[in-house]
Design an enzyme around this catalytic site. Structure first.
Site, PDB file in Angstrom:
ATOM      1  N   LYS A  52     -10.159 -13.384  24.043  1.00 58.20           N
ATOM      2  CA  LYS A  52      -8.924 -13.641  23.279  1.00 58.20           C
ATOM      3  C   LYS A  52      -7.700 -13.470  24.183  1.00 58.20           C
ATOM      4  CE  LYS A  52     -11.267 -12.290  19.048  1.00 58.20           C
ATOM      5  NZ  LYS A  52     -11.563 -11.237  18.066  1.00 58.20           N
ATOM      6  N   GLN A  96      -9.922  -5.128  16.877  1.00 59.53           N
ATOM      7  CA  GLN A  96     -11.289  -5.643  16.986  1.00 59.53           C
ATOM      8  C   GLN A  96     -12.246  -4.792  16.152  1.00 59.53           C
ATOM      9  OE1 GLN A  96     -12.109  -8.535  18.722  1.00 59.53           O
ATOM     10  NE2 GLN A  96     -14.094  -8.281  17.722  1.00 59.53           N
ATOM     11  N   ASP A 119      -5.640 -12.079  11.884  1.00 59.32           N
ATOM     12  CA  ASP A 119      -7.066 -12.234  11.575  1.00 59.32           C
ATOM     13  C   ASP A 119      -7.259 -12.635  10.108  1.00 59.32           C
ATOM     14  OD1 ASP A 119      -8.922 -12.033  13.638  1.00 59.32           O
ATOM     15  OD2 ASP A 119      -8.773  -9.849  13.748  1.00 59.32           O
TER      16      ASP A 119
END
Ligand code: NDP
Length: 294
Positions: A52, A96, A119
Site C-alpha cells: 500500500k 491494518q 477502508d
C-alpha cells in the site's frame, strides 16, 4: 475463459489516479496523504502495508507508515488515531487488521474519523453504503466492482453466490451486488460455515465470490460452466518451489475451475491488487472532500 487480470486493471487505474494527482500538484495543492498503522510483525500484514505504501509512492500520494510493537497499549493506538483525525494534512487512515487480541478492533475502527476511514469499515460508512449514499466502499468489494466494470461485465440479473460473510468482504460484497446499479442488480445468496448444500447453491451461480480463507475450497464440481469466479482468498501454503518456503493461493482450485469458468481472477495478481486500487480511490475521494471543505 478469460483471466481477470488485476495487474493490468490496477495499472490502468493507478495511472488515472496519478494524472489527477499531478493536476492538483500543478495547481499548487499538496498531495493526498495516507497514514498506514501497523501493529506487530505478522508477515502477511507487513507485506500488505508495504505494498500500500509503495503504491502511494507510485501515484504521487504522500504516505506515513506508523509501526507499533504487538504489545502496544490500546490507549496509545487510539490516541494516535485521534491525533491523525485532527491533522488537516492527513486525508486517510488505515489500521491494518487483524490486531493483537488485547486491542478491540471495533473500538479502533470507531475511533477513525468517518471522513478519513478510507477502508470503509466505520459503522457510519457501512450504514451509508447499505443505504446507497455516497461514502467509502470497503476496499476489497470496491476493487472487485472496479474489475467487473473494467471488463464490461454486465451483472444485471445474475445469480451471485458470495461465500463468506465478514464485515470487510462478504457482507458488503453481497449488498453491493444486490443494489440497483451496474455492477449490481444481482440476485444474491450469501453463504457461510453453517450453510447446507453449499455445492448445490454454488452450482446455480452465474458468479461466485469466494471469501473464505481456505485454500482451494471451491472445486470444479461446485461450478456451473460459464460462471464468473472471483477469488478473494489469500492463503499461505508451504511450498518447496519458493525460497520463502511458502506460496500464495486462493480459495479456488484455479487450475481445474478455470477450465469451466468464463472469467476468473488469479491469486496472486487478481483481487489483492484491486483492493489496493479501492483504497487509493477512497483516499483520493477523502482528499477531495477535505479540499472542498477548506
Ligand atoms: P473471515 O475469516 O472474517 O471470514 C471467512 C468467512 O468464510 C466467514 O463468514 C465464514 O463463515 C466463512 N467460511 C468459513 N468456512 C466455511 C465453509 N466451510 N463453508 C462456507 N463458508 C465458510 O475472512 P475475511 O472475509 O476477512 O477474508 C476471507 C479471505 O479473503 C482470507 O483468505 C483473507 O486473507 C482474504 N482477503 C483478501 C483480501 C484481498 O485483498 N484479496 C482482502 C481481505 C481478505 P462464518 O461466518 O460462519 O464463520
Amino acid at each position: 475463459m478469460e483471466i481477470l487480470n488485476g495487474k493490468v486493471v490496477s495499472q490502468h487505474i493507478k495511472e488515472e489516479i496519478k494524472k489527477e494527482v499531478d493536476q492538483y500538484k500543478l495547481a499548487g495543492k499538496r498531495a493526498p496523504h495516507l497514514v498506514a498503522i501497523l501493529v506487530g510483525d505478522d508477515p502477511a500484514s507487513q507485506a500488505y502495508v508495504a505494498s500500500k505504501v509503495k503504491t502511494c509512492g507510485e501515484i504521487g500520494f504522500e504516505s506515513t507508515l506508523v509501526r507499533y510493537e504487538a504489545d502496544i497499549e490500546e490507549k496509545i493506538l487510539l490516541e494516535k488515531i485521534i491525533a491523525c483525525n485532527a491533522d488537516k494534512d492527513i486525508d486517510g487512515i488505515l489500521v491494518q487488521l487483524p490486531l493483537p487480541k488485547h486491542i478491540s478492533e471495533n473500538k479502533v475502527i470507531e475511533t477513525i474519523s468517518p471522513a478519513k476511514d478510507v477502508d470503509g469499515f466505520h459503522p457510519s460508512n457501512q450504514g451509508k453504503m447499505m443505504l446507497g449514499l455516497p461514502t467509502f466502499i470497503p476496499a476489497t468489494p470496491y476493487g472487485i466492482l472496479l474489475m467487473l466494470q473494467h471488463y464490461g461485465i454486465k451483472t444485471s440479473g445474475m445469480h451471485a453466490v458470495v461465500i463468506g460473510r465478514s464485515n470487510i468482504v462478504g457482507t458488503p460484497m453481497s449488498l453491493l451486488l444486490s443494489r440497483n446499479a451496474e455492477p449490481g442488480n444481482c440476485t444474491v445468496t450469501i453463504c457461510h460455515s453453517k450453510t447446507k448444500n453449499l455445492k448445490e447453491i454454488c452450482l446455480q451461480a452465474d458468479m461466485v465470490v469466494a471469501a473464505i480463507g481456505k485454500a482451494n475450497f471451491v472445486t470444479a464440481d461446485m461450478v456451473k460452466p460459464g460462471a464468473i469466479i472471483i477469488d478473494v482468498g489469500i492463503n499461505r501454503i508451504t511450498s518447496t518451489e519458493t525460497k520463502s518456503g511458502y506460496k500464495l493461493t486462493g480459495d479456488v482450485d484455479f487450475t481445474a475451475v478455470s477450465e469451466k469458468a468464463s472469467y476468473i481472477t488469479p491469486v496472486p495478481g487478481g483481487v489483492g491488487l484491486m483492493t489496493i486500487c479501492g483504497l487509493m480511490k477512497n483516499t483520493l475521494l477523502a482528499y477531495q472532500n477535505q479540499c472542498n471543505k477548506s
